[in-house]
Design a protein around this motif. Structure first.
Motif, PDB file in Angstrom:
ATOM      1  N   GLY A   1      -4.346   5.206   3.492  1.00 21.44           N
ATOM      2  CA  GLY A   1      -5.343   4.830   4.481  1.00 21.44           C
ATOM      3  C   GLY A   1      -5.432   3.325   4.664  1.00 21.44           C
ATOM      4  O   GLY A   1      -5.588   2.827   5.785  1.00 21.44           O
ATOM      5  N   ARG A   2      -5.311   2.571   3.561  1.00 19.14           N
ATOM      6  CA  ARG A   2      -5.321   1.116   3.664  1.00 19.14           C
ATOM      7  C   ARG A   2      -4.118   0.620   4.466  1.00 19.14           C
ATOM      8  O   ARG A   2      -4.239  -0.272   5.307  1.00 19.14           O
TER       9      ARG A   2
ATOM     10  N   CYS B   1       0.833  -1.210   0.000  1.00 16.78           N
ATOM     11  CA  CYS B   1       0.000   0.000   0.000  1.00 16.78           C
ATOM     12  C   CYS B   1       0.868   1.261   0.000  1.00 16.78           C
ATOM     13  O   CYS B   1       0.540   2.253  -0.661  1.00 16.78           O
TER      14      CYS B   1
ATOM     15  N   LYS C   1      -5.971  11.794  -4.455  1.00 21.22           N
ATOM     16  CA  LYS C   1      -7.098  11.023  -3.927  1.00 21.22           C
ATOM     17  C   LYS C   1      -6.738   9.541  -3.835  1.00 21.22           C
ATOM     18  O   LYS C   1      -7.004   8.881  -2.814  1.00 21.22           O
ATOM     19  N   GLN C   2      -6.098   9.025  -4.873  1.00 19.63           N
ATOM     20  CA  GLN C   2      -5.671   7.627  -4.843  1.00 19.63           C
ATOM     21  C   GLN C   2      -4.540   7.415  -3.840  1.00 19.63           C
ATOM     22  O   GLN C   2      -4.477   6.380  -3.162  1.00 19.63           O
TER      23      GLN C   2
ATOM     24  N   ARG D   1      -4.049   9.064  -1.056  1.00 19.95           N
ATOM     25  CA  ARG D   1      -4.652   9.047   0.287  1.00 19.95           C
ATOM     26  C   ARG D   1      -5.392   7.730   0.535  1.00 19.95           C
ATOM     27  O   ARG D   1      -5.366   7.200   1.653  1.00 19.95           O
ATOM     28  N   ARG D   2      -6.022   7.211  -0.515  1.00 16.37           N
ATOM     29  CA  ARG D   2      -6.746   5.936  -0.369  1.00 16.37           C
ATOM     30  C   ARG D   2      -5.785   4.807  -0.024  1.00 16.37           C
ATOM     31  O   ARG D   2      -6.056   4.002   0.879  1.00 16.37           O
ATOM     32  N   TRP D   3      -4.638   4.748  -0.700  1.00 21.88           N
ATOM     33  CA  TRP D   3      -3.686   3.669  -0.435  1.00 21.88           C
ATOM     34  C   TRP D   3      -3.006   3.843   0.920  1.00 21.88           C
ATOM     35  O   TRP D   3      -2.763   2.859   1.639  1.00 21.88           O
TER      36      TRP D   3
END
Length: 318
Positions: free
Chosen positions: A170-171, A148, A163-164, A166-168
């Motif tokens: 967060g995972r 991640c 955005k992507q 931050r998504r990764w």
């Protein structure tokens, strides 16, 4: 035993007195394995070979009915209990002590894929190829957070997709990866959410926590900067010191400036300031190397400075 058991499952058969008539009356049909067993015994009225074959059928029906109920283990071997015409064996693998002592091949493969991915990322700069290898090792349960983290770094490269990223991050933070936790806090800090960022930084900066035994040096640096901008200089010095002890050269230079000039609540200490200056120079900080005054006689220098100068001489910087 089988006939006694079946007598409890259904009423006993009634014989017909007339010769040539059916030996047994029809019974209510039973279901599944037990019904097959009962029908096998009901149809064994005649003696001799037909009775023997009926017994075999009934025995097989019992074993097939019990197959779904008994826990399979290597010790359950039914071949010696059945007629010779039946040649099968039910076995199941079990985790024995010998199997647990053997090295896990899947873990070795995942570790090798992770090492190859790190080389592709750091040496060959093949980012997508490295991420694919990180993904293979993560599918085997090895360093999922690192997979991640690499995707987050990739999405921060231009053209950036925050955005992507931050998504990764967060995972990865959900599996307690220190790099993902710190980078997610950095993104919150950039967006102006200082309190949420500080909460994430503390998780990875605190020793013996997500950041490992000494904590994450980057998270400690960010906490020091947040404390400095909030006017909490002593708290900032504590976090800079932890970050510098973890090898962060920018934190070393911050400590050099603070101790050389002094501030509110921080006394001026030239010796401590020079110590951090030489430490930053020994770690390759260009600004620190330009500010170091190279002595002609090392015997007049303190022991710590002589150690730092000796390290720079080994690297050919002096």
């Amino acid at each position: 035993w089988l006939k006694r058991w079946l007598s409890t499952a259904s009423p006993p058969p009634e014989r017909h007195g007339a010769p040539g008539a059916r030996r047994f009356r029809a019974r209510p049909p039973l279901t599944k394995g037990w019904g097959a067993c009962a029908r096998g015994v009901e149809q064994t009225g005649r003696r001799g070979e037909e009775g023997a074959m009926g017994a075999v059928v009934a025995t097989l029906a019992v074993f097939f009915a019990l197959g779904e109920c008994l826990p399979l283990a290597p010790s359950y071997r039914f071949a010696h209990m059945l007629p010779e015409v039946v040649e099968f064996e039910w076995t199941a693998k079990a985790n024995t002590s010998e199997a647990s002592n053997k090295p896990t091949r899947l873990e070795d493969i995942a570790a090798a894929e992770f090492r190859k991915a790190s080389m592709e990322w750091d040496v060959h700069h093949n980012l997508l190829g490295a991420i694919r290898l990180f993904g293979r090792s993560a599918q085997k349960g090895f360093e999922v957070g690192e997979y991640c983290y690499r995707w987050g770094l990739y999405h921060e490269l231009p053209p950036a997709d925050l955005k992507q990223a931050r998504r990764w991050y967060g995972r990865g933070a959900r599996v307690h990866h220190k790099g993902c936790t710190t980078m997610l806090g950095k993104m919150y800090l950039v967006q102006g959410e200082r309190d949420k960022a500080a909460e994430l930084f503390r998780k990875s900066a605190t020793p013996h926590s997500f950041g490992g035994e000494n904590g994450d040096s980057l998270a400690q640096w960010f906490l020091a900067e947040i404390s400095f901008k909030s006017g909490q200089l002593r708290q900032a010095v504590r976090w800079w010191k932890r970050s510098a002890e973890n090898g962060d050269v920018d934190a070393m230079m911050r400590l050099f400036e603070v101790f050389s000039n002094g501030a509110a609540g921080i006394p001026q200490e030239d010796m401590r300031g020079r110590h951090w200056l030489f430490a930053a120079a020994a770690h390759g900080h260009q600004d620190a190397l330009s500010k170091v005054s190279w002595p002609t006689n090392l015997t007049d220098r303190p022991k710590v400075e002589r150690q730092w100068i000796g390290r720079m001489q080994e690297r050919g910087w002096v």
